[in-house]
Design an enzyme around this catalytic site. Structure first.
Site, short mmCIF file in Angstrom:
data_model
loop_
_atom_site.label_atom_id
_atom_site.label_comp_id
_atom_site.label_asym_id
_atom_site.label_seq_id
_atom_site.Cartn_x
_atom_site.Cartn_y
_atom_site.Cartn_z
N HIS A 17 -2.26 7.99 6.58
CA HIS A 17 -2.55 6.74 5.86
C HIS A 17 -4.02 6.40 6.05
O HIS A 17 -4.72 6.13 5.07
CB HIS A 17 -1.64 5.63 6.38
CG HIS A 17 -1.76 4.35 5.63
ND1 HIS A 17 -1.50 4.25 4.28
CD2 HIS A 17 -2.12 3.10 6.04
CE1 HIS A 17 -1.69 3.01 3.89
NE2 HIS A 17 -2.06 2.28 4.93
N CYS A 36 0.80 -1.23 0.00
CA CYS A 36 0.00 0.00 0.00
C CYS A 36 0.83 1.27 0.00
O CYS A 36 0.31 2.35 -0.28
CB CYS A 36 -0.93 0.00 1.21
SG CYS A 36 -1.82 -1.54 1.44
N HIS A 66 -9.69 2.61 -0.25
CA HIS A 66 -8.25 2.31 -0.21
C HIS A 66 -7.78 1.94 -1.61
O HIS A 66 -8.10 0.86 -2.12
CB HIS A 66 -7.99 1.17 0.76
CG HIS A 66 -6.55 0.99 1.11
ND1 HIS A 66 -5.53 1.60 0.44
CD2 HIS A 66 -5.95 0.23 2.09
CE1 HIS A 66 -4.37 1.26 0.96
NE2 HIS A 66 -4.59 0.42 1.97
#
Length: 977
Positions: free
Chosen positions: A298, A163, A336
């Site tokens: 994040h 990620c 995401h």
């Protein structure tokens, strides 16, 4: 760490196709979460994954023709690659550069991409494996595709740290820039949710949100919702960006990457590593944490992940500070985006610094009290936050599953001084300045599409000056084969021009692409074209012309004792006297020619009519400016010493009909042969009056020329004698010069004193000189260099240059900067790439945003059935002696051409009607070495009587489809004999 500027951005996220749409989504607090498209998978078949997520609209659309990719290869390409290519193009455009300008440079490409889902979906069926699938499924090709198609030779790498991939890619790109490895870098990431498999993993780990939505730092946070996304930024060293005048969104002040190491699980986050990466980034940026106004976190919306991240942020930022550090996460809007998550946050932060406002964070109204944000010196933004004047600093975090963490520190762009020209008369000049707005595209249809997009974008702006907007279009919207150029002064005119050209009834966009550069010849006008105030309008509007006229003025001043520029522009009637007329015309001719060459218009040949040969000689390199200025001033002075009483007449007849009349009038002579029926006679005024009466009595057109002497006649002998005594420093012409003294092209001849002495008394052989020029260089454009149109009319009457376009940058007293711009625009449409910058004053060289390129949405490449191996074809029966193909289309009347067309269509996946004779394998059809091998096999199978032909034998014939068919026909004929 040095500073790196973000100078270009492009992105596409769920519900936000483009940078402006992304910013609008953030500012209105929208989200892009929607049901799973049926194209991906049937949600009912995977109930544990959930039925929602973030999906880019039309993620299967790819303009393969634009990137010269065959339909078959496009279908085999990983969709991640297909999203990155247009994104890279638009990001480079947004940076103020035409992407083609960077071809061959060491531009770097750094792309974050997570996993290799496409390869798993396609390569597992071994019966369908093809070479295209091999290259199409490689994650490493995500960056290499961009480098290949754009011809970048700098570092090119794909980054997979899960990620955090795209923010790590930005970190690596910045390091490459600062080490000097590249001067420009594209960095970012891409993610497409191709299957439910990773969502199933998240679900089994307890990390998947039930409703498919990330809810960062909210009491309702229950896990991750997966999403698509692509984003790229263009990075340059700050000093380089400032020097080039590029728009800067934000400045990357520093960044850091680290790893969790062995912690409490390979996929679990680690608070202490997150703290260390934050501190390391701030240290490298040279700032203290209390200077950071906000952090784009994040923020996945998992209970454990949010808690650990807030603890780490609080430990670093809870230093004594006046106001809490604002935090947020774009995952609340998008979900995401995994491999693109870091770049999504970076772009959001750069835009916030650019617009000086930070969007509110979704789900902030139900803040999770267990995060203890207040006591940790943090706060969630429940409303947009205005940023104060001065520098603002922000942080961006991205943490990867597996423990690779990244943090970047961004600062607002430095203030730069505004351009001049905003007050009084200077401001009015800025508003009235002329510009050339350019748009280019790969096909006529694409040109119309992009003209309409630009028209809509410009119409949305307040009406005003267009010069800076035009200049920006010259930097960005050039380089593609089908071209539009409009000369305008304000945005209202521009919108009208764009809409007219985009209309289906307009034929301009349908004109053929310029396959080469125009071949331009300069024609320099001679005496008789002068008038008071000539080129004053151009001088007022063109800084470039002003500069070059000043050069000529400076060269002439020592010999004239005054300024010829001031005399010309002041409307002084002395401009008609030979002593001043000749230097004035020379100065104007020199300045006009230098203005055009400074704009990139390089003549293939030059021609000067009488006095015009002096400026032509300077342009050709036969004389230096100072030497020509001295000779012209001397010529003018010698002419002024001659007695009055001579003149010239232009007649509409040839020298044969004039011979008897001239023999009866001593002192008269043919002064110029401009065309078969276009002759100028020179001599005493009373003799010319008698000749005029006789010719008009015969019905012949006669016109008195506005000159003071009988040039190019025996009456010029004293002036010729004076020139013959001069010492002339000269050289052979570096550019072919069609001599109107000799009627031929000079290449090695010297234009010495003898040349100039003979030139003033001998006839001007315009007609034969122009014929020699046309035969020598085959010009596509004739450009007259002088203060009014004379020679172009002569050329048109003589018919020596058919199918040639005529241009004049200063065609008369009413001329301004408009005509110069129109001449350059016409040459651009014909294939010239001008040096546009010189067209604009420094105050008009600001950077203006333009609508991004609009790619075709006609072709969709998602069906995995379309990239199977080409079938083995049936053989074609060919006559013993085939005739060379001479038609377009599929060549049904020529078996060899027909077989080649069918083979090309099969290998590339093109419709057969597109595979015409003229189609080029590499540029137009997107073939590469792998496809050439497949084409060889197809051709041999379809034409068995040709036998085996090696690729090496075929290579010279791979210029076009027709060239290959002709080669194979010759092979077949040779083997049949």
């Amino acid at each position: 760490m040095g500073d790196v500027a973000i100078v270009g951005i492009d992105c596409a996220f769920p519900g936000a196709a483009g940078v402006q749409a992304y910013w609008d989504l953030l500012m209105r607090g929208g989200d892009g979460i929607a049901p799973v498209p049926a194209q991906r998978w049937e949600a009912r078949d995977f109930p544990a994954v959930g039925g929602s997520g973030g999906f880019i609209d039309d993620a299967d659309v790819f303009d393969s023709d634009f990137f010269s990719v065959t339909p078959r290869e496009a279908a085999a390409m990983d969709p991640h690659h297909r999203l990155l290519l247009p994104c890279a193009w638009r990001a480079l455009e947004d940076s103020g550069r035409a992407p083609g300008d960077l071809a061959g440079t060491e531009t770097g490409v750094f792309v974050g991409v997570m996993g290799g889902e496409w390869g798993r979906l396609t390569m597992s069926d071994l019966a369908r494996v093809t070479p295209m699938l091999g290259s199409g499924s490689s994650a490493g090709m995500a960056a290499n595709r961009i480098s290949y198609h754009f011809n970048f030779t700098g570092p090119s790498l794909a980054v997979d740290t899960a990620c955090s991939s795209s923010l790590v890619a930005v970190h690596l790109a910045a390091g490459s820039l600062l080490s000097g490895e590249c001067d420009t870098a594209l960095a970012g990431g891409v993610n497409i949710v191709l299957s439910p498999s990773l969502g199933m993993v998240y679900g089994q780990l307890g990390l998947a949100a039930a409703d498919g939505r990330c809810k960062p730092f909210s009491a309702d946070a229950d896990g991750i919702g997966r999403s698509d996304g692509v984003g790229l930024v263009v990075l340059r060293r700050l000093a380089d960006a400032l020097a080039d005048g590029q728009r800067i969104y934000a400045v990357l002040r520093g960044s850091a990457v680290n790893q969790d190491g062995r912690s409490n699980g390979v996929i679990a986050p680690n608070r202490w590593s997150q703290q260390r990466v934050l501190n390391s980034a701030y240290r490298r940026a040279g700032i203290a944490p209390d200077r950071v106004a906000f952090v784009e976190a994040h923020g996945t919306g998992t209970v454990l992940g949010d808690a650990i991240e807030c603890a780490a942020l609080g430990a670093v930022h809870a230093v004594p500070r006046d106001t809490p550090c604002a935090i947020g996460s774009v995952k609340g809007n998008l979900g995401h985006t995994e491999g693109a998550a870091g770049i999504a946050g970076l772009i959001k932060t750069a835009l916030a610094l650019h617009h000086r406002i930070v969007p509110a964070s979704l789900f902030a109204d139900r803040e999770n009290p267990q995060l203890r944000l207040g006591e940790r010196g943090l706060r969630l933004l429940k409303a947009p936050m205005r940023l104060p004047r001065g520098e603002t600093l922000a942080g961006v975090s991205s943490f990867g599953m597996g423990g690779t963490n990244a943090h970047a520190v961004l600062g607002s762009a430095p203030r730069t001084p505004r351009g001049a020209g905003t007050d009084g008369a200077r401001g009015r000049a800025a508003r009235d300045a002329v510009g050339v707005f350019t748009v280019s595209a790969d096909t006529p249809e694409a040109l119309r599409r992009n003209l309409a997009a630009q028209a809509d974008a410009v119409a949305g702006r307040p009406r005003g000056a267009a010069a800076a907007l035009c200049r920006s279009s010259n930097l960005v919207k050039t380089g593609l084969p089908h071209r539009f150029a409009a000369v305008v002064r304000d945005t209202g005119e521009l919108v009208d021009a764009l809409r007219r050209a985009a209309a289906p009834t307009d034929t301009a966009a349908e004109q053929g692409r310029p396959w080469g550069r125009p071949v331009v010849a300069f024609l320099f006008t001679g005496q008789g074209s002068e008038y008071p105030g000539m080129t004053a309008g151009l001088h007022r509007e063109s800084p470039l012309y002003r500069r070059h006229l000043a050069e000529a003025d400076e060269a002439l001043a020592p010999y004239l004792g005054e300024s010829v520029r001031d005399l010309v522009l002041g409307g002084d009637e002395r401009v008609h006297r030979p002593r001043f007329a000749q230097p004035a015309l020379f100065a104007v001719g020199y300045a006009l020619a230098r203005t055009l060459t400074s704009l990139g218009v390089t003549p293939a040949a030059v021609l000067g009519h009488s006095l015009g040969e002096y400026a032509a000689a300077v342009t050709a390199g036969a004389l230096g400016l100072e030497e020509a200025a001295r000779l012209v001033a001397r010529r003018g002075a010698l002419t002024a010493e001659l007695p009055a009483g001579g003149g010239m007449i232009a007649t509409g007849t040839g020298p044969g009909e004039l011979a008897g009349l001239l023999a009866a009038e001593p002192g008269t002579a043919v002064a110029a042969l401009n065309g078969p029926s276009d002759t100028v006679v020179s001599g005493p005024l009373d003799a010319l009056e008698r000749i005029t009466r006789r010719l008009t009595g015969r019905g012949v057109r006669v016109r008195r020329l506005p000159v003071t002497h009988a040039f190019h006649s025996p009456l010029m002998a004293p002036a010729a004698a004076g020139l013959r005594t001069e010492t002339v420093r000269c050289a052979p012409p570096a550019v072919p010069l069609a001599s109107t003294r000799h009627g031929r092209v000079l290449r090695h001849d010297l234009m010495d004193a003898g040349y100039w002495a003979g030139q003033i008394e001998e006839p001007v052989l315009m007609d034969t000189a122009l014929a020699a020029l046309v035969a020598d260089v085959a010009p596509t454009h004739l450009v007259e260099i002088g203060p009014r149109g004379v020679l172009l009319q002569i050329a048109a009457r003589g018919g020596r240059a058919p199918a040639v376009e005529y241009l004049h940058p200063a065609p008369g007293p009413a001329a301004t900067g408009l005509e110069l711009a129109e001449a350059v625009a016409a040459l651009y449409r014909a294939g010239l790439d001008p040096l546009w910058e010189e067209l604009y004053a420094p105050g008009h060289r600001g950077v203006e945003p333009l609508a991004p390129y609009v790619f075709s949405s006609a072709r969709r490449s998602w069906d995995r059935e379309s990239f199977v191996q080409p079938a083995r074809p049936a053989a074609v029966t060919v006559p013993d002696a085939p005739h060379p193909a001479d038609g377009a289309g599929d060549g049904r009347d020529d078996p060899v051409l027909h077989a080649v067309v069918q083979a090309v269509a099969e290998v590339g996946g093109h419709p057969a009607e597109r595979v015409v004779r003229e189609a080029r394998f590499y540029e137009d059809l997107g073939f590469d070495s792998v496809m050439i091998m497949q084409l060889k096999n197809q051709v041999e199978a379809r034409l068995p009587r040709v036998g085996e032909v090696s690729v090496q034998e075929m290579l010279p014939a791979l210029r076009s489809v027709g060239a290959l068919a002709d080669f194979l026909s010759d092979v077949l004929m040779a083997r049949s004999s």
